[in-house]
Design a protein around this motif. Sequence first.
Motif, PDB file in Angstrom:
ATOM      1  N   PHE A 103      24.815  40.470  49.952  1.00 53.88           N
ATOM      2  CA  PHE A 103      25.375  40.820  48.639  1.00 53.88           C
ATOM      3  C   PHE A 103      24.854  39.868  47.558  1.00 53.88           C
ATOM      4  CE2 PHE A 103      28.825  40.250  45.458  1.00 53.88           C
ATOM      5  CZ  PHE A 103      28.798  41.526  44.907  1.00 53.88           C
ATOM      6  N   LEU A 104      24.927  38.572  47.835  1.00 57.35           N
ATOM      7  CA  LEU A 104      24.473  37.585  46.852  1.00 57.35           C
ATOM      8  C   LEU A 104      22.966  37.713  46.608  1.00 57.35           C
ATOM      9  CD1 LEU A 104      26.588  34.534  48.054  1.00 57.35           C
ATOM     10  CD2 LEU A 104      26.915  35.853  45.970  1.00 57.35           C
ATOM     11  N   LEU A 105      22.238  37.878  47.706  1.00 53.10           N
ATOM     12  CA  LEU A 105      20.780  37.974  47.599  1.00 53.10           C
ATOM     13  C   LEU A 105      20.371  39.225  46.807  1.00 53.10           C
ATOM     14  CD1 LEU A 105      18.599  36.119  48.710  1.00 53.10           C
ATOM     15  CD2 LEU A 105      18.261  37.741  50.588  1.00 53.10           C
ATOM     16  N   SER A 148      29.732  39.009  39.652  1.00 57.54           N
ATOM     17  CA  SER A 148      29.521  39.914  40.785  1.00 57.54           C
ATOM     18  C   SER A 148      30.504  39.606  41.904  1.00 57.54           C
ATOM     19  CB  SER A 148      28.093  39.785  41.321  1.00 57.54           C
ATOM     20  OG  SER A 148      27.189  40.384  40.431  1.00 57.54           O
ATOM     21  N   LEU A 149      30.626  38.308  42.224  1.00 57.68           N
ATOM     22  CA  LEU A 149      31.570  37.900  43.272  1.00 57.68           C
ATOM     23  C   LEU A 149      32.992  38.279  42.889  1.00 57.68           C
ATOM     24  CD1 LEU A 149      30.579  34.370  44.612  1.00 57.68           C
ATOM     25  CD2 LEU A 149      31.124  36.402  45.937  1.00 57.68           C
ATOM     26  N   PHE A 150      33.326  38.046  41.622  1.00 60.29           N
ATOM     27  CA  PHE A 150      34.681  38.355  41.178  1.00 60.29           C
ATOM     28  C   PHE A 150      34.958  39.854  41.276  1.00 60.29           C
ATOM     29  CE2 PHE A 150      37.743  39.582  37.932  1.00 60.29           C
ATOM     30  CZ  PHE A 150      38.829  38.848  38.361  1.00 60.29           C
ATOM     31  N   LEU A 151      33.990  40.688  40.848  1.00 63.06           N
ATOM     32  CA  LEU A 151      34.188  42.137  40.912  1.00 63.06           C
ATOM     33  C   LEU A 151      34.348  42.592  42.364  1.00 63.06           C
ATOM     34  CD1 LEU A 151      31.744  43.518  38.192  1.00 63.06           C
ATOM     35  CD2 LEU A 151      34.230  43.295  38.074  1.00 63.06           C
ATOM     36  N   ALA A 152      33.540  42.014  43.260  1.00 56.94           N
ATOM     37  CA  ALA A 152      33.663  42.362  44.677  1.00 56.94           C
ATOM     38  C   ALA A 152      35.042  41.969  45.200  1.00 56.94           C
ATOM     39  CB  ALA A 152      32.570  41.662  45.480  1.00 56.94           C
ATOM     40  N   PHE A 153      35.473  40.766  44.841  1.00 55.12           N
ATOM     41  CA  PHE A 153      36.781  40.272  45.270  1.00 55.12           C
ATOM     42  C   PHE A 153      37.891  41.169  44.723  1.00 55.12           C
ATOM     43  CE2 PHE A 153      40.537  37.677  44.353  1.00 55.12           C
ATOM     44  CZ  PHE A 153      40.835  37.203  45.625  1.00 55.12           C
ATOM     45  N   ALA A 154      37.775  41.541  43.451  1.00 52.60           N
ATOM     46  CA  ALA A 154      38.810  42.363  42.812  1.00 52.60           C
ATOM     47  C   ALA A 154      38.845  43.767  43.411  1.00 52.60           C
ATOM     48  CB  ALA A 154      38.568  42.434  41.309  1.00 52.60           C
ATOM     49  N   THR A 155      37.676  44.279  43.801  1.00 51.74           N
ATOM     50  CA  THR A 155      37.642  45.624  44.373  1.00 51.74           C
ATOM     51  C   THR A 155      38.295  45.636  45.758  1.00 51.74           C
ATOM     52  OG1 THR A 155      35.565  45.947  43.198  1.00 51.74           O
ATOM     53  CG2 THR A 155      36.131  47.581  44.845  1.00 51.74           C
TER      54      THR A 155
END
Length: 272
Positions: free
Chosen positions: A105-107, A139-146
Amino acid sequence: MKMLDKLEKRLGFLAVPNVVMTLIIAQLVIYAGMLTGRLEFEGLLLVPKAVFAGEWWRLLSFVLTPPYVPATAFQAIFLAFFWYILWMMSQNLEAQWGTFRLNVFLLTSILFAIAGAFIGQLISPAATLYVAPRFLYYSLFLAFATLNPNIQFLMMFLIPVKVKWLAWIIVGFGFIAVLAMPSIGHRIAFVAPYFGYLLFFKGMLRQSLENRQRRSKFAAERIQSADAALHICEECGASDKSHPDRDFRYKSVAKDMVCLCNICREKHSNSN
Ligand SMILES: [Zn+2]
């Protein structure tokens, strides 16, 4: 994502466990370099024009740059707090996804960011684009929130706010930022990293959209059936909805129940 499962079997051993902690430590080292004057924030960001001029390290260094350079002690404390939340969210994602998926995901987000910066620069050659590592946190935050929409954050240590609302606020500000940008190239460079997020969540987003559509269709049908008239006069077509003042009765005609309103019934009784 079956492709990811296949990839994990082959390349899973390459995944870095606790990769965000590694990233934060790298950012701390870079930050120390900045504090001692060895490194400059602007010299590390991804600037396609500078990369074309030979500063190729920027392709990597922009990810290792802290989100901002604190000017005061308070800002430094805030940065520490920021890193802590980032790490906490990444722990959650790693627990839900596994190490390999979080790495990918990060990559993916980083590769999209690089591609977007260069494509944007080519489309708007007059502009000088740069990419800071902020997209990675969003991006990390949106993934976490989803994945955890209903977890509550304490805003300013006081006000509980559900993560999904924070995410919508951030997306809203993102849209405003895109509209305010001076060139198409800027917009492409800004939006591109989030294709990583879309790629990862497209199945989930599609499903939630379909669920929503199904729910609203069901609700519409229910309203419609509530709207439907109970009694409709066979002769004049008046119904208890269109003419609520009329009185509808049924009479048996050739073994069928026929509905008639009081007006039509009167006409019948007059003609008889
Ligand atoms: Zn009638």
